[in-house]
Design an enzyme around this catalytic site. Structure first.
Site, short mmCIF file in Angstrom:
data_model
loop_
_atom_site.label_atom_id
_atom_site.label_comp_id
_atom_site.label_asym_id
_atom_site.label_seq_id
_atom_site.Cartn_x
_atom_site.Cartn_y
_atom_site.Cartn_z
N GLU A 119 0.82 -1.21 0.00
CA GLU A 119 0.00 0.00 0.00
C GLU A 119 0.86 1.26 0.00
O GLU A 119 0.57 2.23 -0.72
CB GLU A 119 -0.92 0.01 1.23
N GLY A 179 6.05 -1.93 14.34
CA GLY A 179 5.40 -0.79 13.70
C GLY A 179 4.51 0.00 14.63
O GLY A 179 4.52 1.24 14.64
N ARG A 180 3.73 -0.69 15.46
CA ARG A 180 2.79 0.01 16.34
C ARG A 180 3.48 0.60 17.56
O ARG A 180 2.83 1.26 18.37
CB ARG A 180 1.67 -0.94 16.77
N GLU A 217 -3.83 -5.40 17.66
CA GLU A 217 -2.79 -6.11 16.91
C GLU A 217 -1.83 -6.80 17.86
O GLU A 217 -1.27 -7.84 17.53
CB GLU A 217 -2.04 -5.14 16.00
N HIS A 261 -23.59 12.07 22.55
CA HIS A 261 -24.77 12.18 21.70
C HIS A 261 -24.76 11.11 20.61
O HIS A 261 -25.43 11.25 19.59
CB HIS A 261 -24.84 13.58 21.08
#
Length: 556
Positions: free
Chosen positions: A222, A276-277, A362, A393
């Site tokens: 990607e 990565g995270r 993850e 709301h």
């Protein structure tokens, strides 16, 4: 003795541990007690069941626990070897068991001069060298010394990444926008949907635009698709020679970066021991540093480090990440709560719940233990949320009166950032925080039928206006949303995730679940692109969907 990170094949299943069984028995006996009863018994509960560190005040008094619950949870943590596992992570052991890697993200925010080793090599000096290069580059972009191919100053920075290379930078930029240089526009592209790139670059002058391409391997599909779209966009306006002035990379793949056309002098690396995270405070945070400046970025790192130090050294009964993690275990595995709502009462934290979704799900969305046995207990809950007061709301109705138990994390700040001398801003911030406190109180104590009926509500309507209460929540208060505070908050959640992974005996640092879909997508993409009629060998549904899409897509 086995290393602390070896799988525990010789240990009985988690649910057979005496500490787990004691908690089950306790839950059966204590399950009928309400938060109202717990507060009535202990007038000091609201000031006693709190902990504080790194500028973060953590109130867990509205969780459905008592002193016995907390003692049993700590015993479970000790029985699972949590202390040894914390030390193993900090010393660089291969806590990412399935990939045989360390998970030493704490080294990313260790102060200069600290020594942390991975496989016998001190990594802090390398981290500091990358930070110094990031700082020098950021300063050049911010003060206008870095110019595009035509000599124009850079006024737009577009970060291209996905997963941790997008969610972290987006969240941090939004959270710290108050500190950003306002003549620099930051935009982010992650989705392979072409609209994401088109909208992110709409109205931008290519001569004033810099792209930061974040991909550790420089092979992420990607990210590379979007990077090539950006490259084509840039070349169409400025020519091929402009690439070196309008693109930099965050990667470890020098050959791939060079082939793309990016000068490897403008490549900022990181390491395979950074997931990565867990990477927003690495070179992946380059866009954040460009936005807020190196000094504020290092202040954020200091907040991370303060929470790291607390997590490593504090006793379990006052250790914020340990308490948060164990309370999550209690809610998930003993009270049957399958989700957690994260509710920041700060518009700047609007992307914080999305960031936590990756960090938590993850990491702990796993169905087998480290030794490969299927978990016969629930692991990672679902994290979700929206900023208050917007959520009030929207979905708070379900939290208050629905049939599902949804524990909540309320996050608030004692001081607003904008216009500190403005009475109007102060009054509005007071109202914001009043809503936060009121929601936690309403969830805990509800509203019984007696006051509803006393208000004159007719009998047929009264049940609809009753709030059962007894809905657990924690409240996190910080003085101001500074870079330091953001770092401490993120580290708090990072380490609480690790605590839960230790208890569940799962690998919180791999993510094999994202791979299968990627592999199948490559095969399917080739079938969609095939000029003739492809030979489809999927299930009947997938075959039919691919066929219909090919028949109805716009002809090339």
């Amino acid at each position: 003795m086995k290393d602390a990170m070896e799988p525990h094949a010789d240990v009985s299943s988690l649910i057979q541990r005496p500490q787990w069984q004691a908690l089950l028995e306790h839950a059966r006996h204590a399950g009928d007690r309400t938060l109202r009863e717990l507060f009535d018994r202990d007038p000091h509960r609201g000031t006693r069941l709190v902990a504080e560190a790194a500028g973060v005040y953590f109130d867990y008094s509205k969780q459905r626990v008592d002193d016995d619950t907390l003692a049993l949870l700590r015993a479970l943590a000790e029985g699972c070897g949590l202390g040894a596992r914390i030390e193993a992570m900090f010393r660089g052991a291969h806590v990412n068991y399935t990939e045989d890697r360390a998970a030493l993200h704490v080294a990313l925010r260790a102060p200069p001069g600290t020594r942390l080793e991975v496989d016998g090599e001190d990594v802090v000096a390398e981290v500091q060298a990358v930070l110094d290069r990031m700082s020098a580059f950021s300063d050049r972009v911010r003060d206008g010394r870095w110019t595009g191919a035509t000599g124009k100053r850079i006024r737009n920075v577009v970060n291209i990444g996905i997963g941790g290379s997008d969610l972290g930078p987006v969240m941090a930029y939004e959270a710290l926008r108050h500190y950003s240089q306002r003549d620099l526009a930051l935009r982010f592209v992650s989705n392979v949907d072409p609209i994401d790139f088109i909208e992110a670059t709409r109205g931008l002058d290519p001569a004033e635009t810099l792209f930061i391409v974040c991909s550790k391997t420089f092979t992420t599909q990607e990210t590379l698709v979007n990077a090539h779209a950006a490259r084509d966009w840039c070349i169409a306006a400025l020519g091929k020679d402009a690439i070196a002035r309008h693109f930099v990379a965050v990667s470890t793949n020098a050959a791939g970066v060079r082939e793309f056309g990016i000068d490897t002098d403008n490549m900022f690396g990181f390491w395979d021991w950074v997931g990565g995270r867990y990477s927003m405070d690495s070179a992946v945070g380059l866009s954040t540093m460009v936005a807020i400046g190196p000094e504020h970025f290092r202040d954020m790192l200091a907040g991370f480090h303060a929470m790291d130090t607390h997590f490593r050294s504090a006793e379990f009964d006052r250790n914020l990440p340990v308490l948060m993690g164990l309370l999550g275990i209690w809610n998930n595995d003993f009270l049957g709560a399958s989700t957690v709502a994260v509710l920041p009462y700060a518009q700047y934290l609007k992307r914080f719940p999305a960031y936590l979704q990756q960090l938590t799900m993850e990491s702990n969305g796993k169905h087998v233990t480290r030794d490969g046995h299927r978990c016969n207990y629930q692991t990672g809950p679902i994290y979700w949320g929206e900023p208050g007061t917007n959520g009030q709301h929207s979905f708070y109705q379900l939290i208050h009166q629905g049939t599902r138990l949804v524990p909540c994390d309320f996050i608030g700040f004692c001081q607003p950032l904008e216009a500190p001398g403005s009475d109007a801003v102060a009054r509005q911030h007071d109202l914001l925080m009043a809503n936060l406190f009121a929601q936690g109180e309403a969830l805990a104590f509800g509203k019984s039928s007696s006051p509803v009926e006393a208000e004159g509500t007719r009998p047929g309507v009264a049940p609809h206006r009753v709030f059962e209460g007894n809905r657990p929540s924690s409240t996190i208060l910080v003085d101001r949303l500074t870079p330091y505070a953001l770092g401490a908050l993120v580290a708090l959640y990072e380490h609480s995730v690790f605590v839960q992974g230790v208890i569940w005996d799962i690998d919180s640092f791999d993510q094999w679940g994202v791979e299968l879909g990627k592999q199948l997508a490559k095969r399917t993409a080739a079938e969609i692109a095939e000029a003739g009629v492809p030979r489809l060998a999927h299930d009947s549904s997938t075959n039919a969907l691919i066929t219909r899409y090919r028949e109805h897509r716009k002809p090339r």
